[in-house]
Design a protein around this motif. Structure first.
Motif, mmCIF file in Angstrom:
data_model
loop_
_atom_site.group_PDB
_atom_site.id
_atom_site.type_symbol
_atom_site.label_atom_id
_atom_site.label_comp_id
_atom_site.label_asym_id
_atom_site.label_seq_id
_atom_site.Cartn_x
_atom_site.Cartn_y
_atom_site.Cartn_z
ATOM 1 N N UNK A 181 0.815 -1.206 0.000
ATOM 2 C CA UNK A 181 0.000 0.000 0.000
ATOM 3 C C UNK A 181 0.852 1.262 0.000
ATOM 4 N N UNK A 182 2.050 1.185 0.561
ATOM 5 C CA UNK A 182 2.962 2.335 0.551
ATOM 6 C C UNK A 182 3.425 2.623 -0.879
ATOM 7 N N UNK A 183 3.574 1.580 -1.675
ATOM 8 C CA UNK A 183 3.924 1.761 -3.091
ATOM 9 C C UNK A 183 2.800 2.495 -3.797
ATOM 10 N N UNK A 184 1.551 2.165 -3.443
ATOM 11 C CA UNK A 184 0.411 2.847 -4.048
ATOM 12 C C UNK A 184 0.437 4.337 -3.718
ATOM 13 N N UNK A 185 0.755 4.672 -2.483
ATOM 14 C CA UNK A 185 0.873 6.081 -2.102
ATOM 15 C C UNK A 185 1.970 6.750 -2.928
ATOM 16 N N UNK A 186 3.105 6.067 -3.077
ATOM 17 C CA UNK A 186 4.243 6.634 -3.808
ATOM 18 C C UNK A 186 3.921 6.882 -5.275
ATOM 19 N N UNK A 244 5.318 9.750 2.146
ATOM 20 C CA UNK A 244 6.543 9.608 1.368
ATOM 21 C C UNK A 244 7.339 10.913 1.369
ATOM 22 N N UNK A 245 8.474 10.915 0.715
ATOM 23 C CA UNK A 245 9.368 12.073 0.784
ATOM 24 C C UNK A 245 8.790 13.308 0.108
ATOM 25 N N UNK A 246 7.801 13.123 -0.772
ATOM 26 C CA UNK A 246 7.142 14.269 -1.398
ATOM 27 C C UNK A 246 6.000 14.808 -0.536
ATOM 28 N N UNK A 247 5.666 14.079 0.537
ATOM 29 C CA UNK A 247 4.594 14.515 1.422
ATOM 30 C C UNK A 247 3.242 13.910 1.123
ATOM 31 N N UNK A 248 3.178 12.959 0.198
ATOM 32 C CA UNK A 248 1.912 12.311 -0.136
ATOM 33 C C UNK A 248 1.589 11.231 0.898
ATOM 34 N N UNK A 291 1.230 15.311 -3.783
ATOM 35 C CA UNK A 291 1.412 15.890 -2.455
ATOM 36 C C UNK A 291 0.115 16.485 -1.923
ATOM 37 N N UNK A 292 -0.685 17.085 -2.806
ATOM 38 C CA UNK A 292 -1.923 17.725 -2.354
ATOM 39 C C UNK A 292 -3.047 16.733 -2.099
ATOM 40 N N UNK A 293 -2.804 15.443 -2.342
ATOM 41 C CA UNK A 293 -3.817 14.419 -2.100
ATOM 42 C C UNK A 293 -4.606 14.024 -3.331
#
Length: 417
Positions: A278-283, A331-335, A288-290
């Motif tokens: 699921x973290x890959x999906x976020x990445x 993640x590092x971009x804030x997403x 960043x804004x959602x």
């Protein structure tokens, strides 16, 4: 981060190593929450909206009691395999090419549904009717404790999954085919999400009935085990061009199915792998804004923002059961998943202008259960209140099942503890 082949290979190995798995009691539902809701429903503390949701559940379940048994074997068309027990559907956004005498190959119009994809000749409508009927009957049995609902649901389950003449073969080789393009396409796996979304917890409930037998338990576990194997190893789903690698809602629904079935079968190792994925999906899917860039391109972009969040929220709930926090991963971009839900909150007011293409009316009520689940997990009282404040009185079982389910989720299934 890319979705790697190593992850799928490791997932396959964990399935092979888990030959002694047993079915979990519940997957996406919480038994304590259900029990508390049933107790409240039968007490003087039952709210008006709770009782209304229960009555709508009984309306739907009573319709199910009158239905005939049916399965994929009852469709009009015969799949290319020659076996009617194979699931078969037509991709909904594809149409005959009017510039060609034979219309072949069909061409795609995103968001424009071809009625031919929803006929009784194929299985896409049939699978939806089956899964929602079983779910309604199982829930009606749980809350009313009327054995008639369980008996009917079990009859339907045996017809679809177990009886040799009528059972669905555990594959989607001919899902979302397109005439002149392919007999079946990887996107067909989106059709079978309801076998996980609606049926796993329904089966867990039905297994509490005296009508459910040891043979039923063994057969249903065998069916889902074989289907899980197909999901992971078949070329349509597991290869480098398969749904496991799709960078949009299709990929997340694939993960959801694997995670849910693995948990149902007692394979916590594979379930944890899919939650971590699921973290890959976020990445790969959230800005960043959602917002969700892949879904923002669609003609029904609000729908697909919601539709992509739905499975990931459920995967995060499985994470709560297995002590993996997907809600707060950033993640590092804030997403993050949380920022993606917050993005939808910003547009919950119908007067707020949605920033992407949207050919349909914005169906904001469908986000309500997600606000409740996320608000409960993240202690965001304002999200919980937003979900509970929505007025569902305008919806009826006959015409607005998705909205009725949203109310049911809030009032009976995912109440705040």
């Amino acid at each position: 981060m890319k979705i790697t082949k190593n992850l799928c290979t490791a997932a396959l190995l964990s399935v092979m190593a888990s030959s002694s798995a047993f079915a979990a009691n519940f997957v996406f539902l919480d038994e304590d929450t259900l029990a508390a809701s049933r107790a409240q429903l039968n007490s003087e503390n039952a709210t008006t909206s709770m009782k209304q949701s229960y009555q709508r559940l009984l309306e739907e379940a009573n319709q199910g009691l009158k239905s005939d048994v049916f399965s994929v074997a009852h469709k009009g068309f015969t799949p290319p395999s020659g076996d009617k027990n194979d699931y078969m559907s037509i991709s909904p956004y594809w149409w005959p090419d009017e510039s060609k005498a034979d219309g072949l190959p069909w061409i795609r119009f995103d968001g424009k549904t071809n009625p031919a994809s929803k006929s009784d000749e194929t299985d896409s409508v049939r699978i939806g009717t089956f899964t929602r009927t079983v779910r309604a009957l199982a829930l009606a049995y749980y809350f009313s404790e009327d054995q008639a609902y369980a008996d009917k649901a079990i009859e339907l389950v045996r017809t679809w999954y177990i009886n040799e003449e009528t059972r669905m073969n555990p594959n989607v080789n001919f899902g979302q085919g397109v005439p002149g393009v392919a007999d079946g396409r990887r996107s067909g796996i989106i059709d079978t999400r309801t076998l996980v979304e609606r049926n796993l917890d329904a089966i867990a409930i039905l297994s509490q009935s005296p009508t459910w037998t040891d043979n039923d338990e063994a057969a249903i576990n065998q069916w889902y085990s074989e289907y899980l194997d197909w999901l992971i190893v078949d070329d349509l789903s597991g290869g480098p061009k398969g749904e496991a690698y799709a960078p949009n809602n299709h990929g997340t629904w694939y993960d959801y199915q694997v995670a849910g079935i693995a948990y149902f079968l007692g394979n916590t190792h594979l379930t944890k792998q899919m939650i971590q994925k699921g973290k890959v999906r976020v990445d790969t899917q959230f800005a960043k804004d959602g917002s969700q860039p892949h879904e923002a391109q669609r003609t029904r972009s609000y729908h697909y923002h919601y539709f992509s969040l739905d499975p990931l929220v459920s995967i995060a709930q499985l994470g709560d059961k297995l002590d993996i926090d997907l809600w707060n991963y950033t993640n590092k971009e804030g997403a993050s998943l949380t920022s993606a839900i917050a993005f939808m909150v910003d547009y919950n007011d119908p007067a707020a202008k949605w920033p992407f293409p949207e050919k349909d009316t914005r169906r904001i009520e469908r986000m309500s259960p997600l606000y409740l689940k996320a608000g409960s997990a993240l202690d965001k009282a304002e999200w919980v209140s937003m979900a509970q404040a929505f007025d569902f009185n305008k919806f009826t079982v006959e015409k607005n099942l998705a909205e009725v389910w949203a109310q049911r989720d809030i009032e009976l299934l995912y109440r705040v503890k």
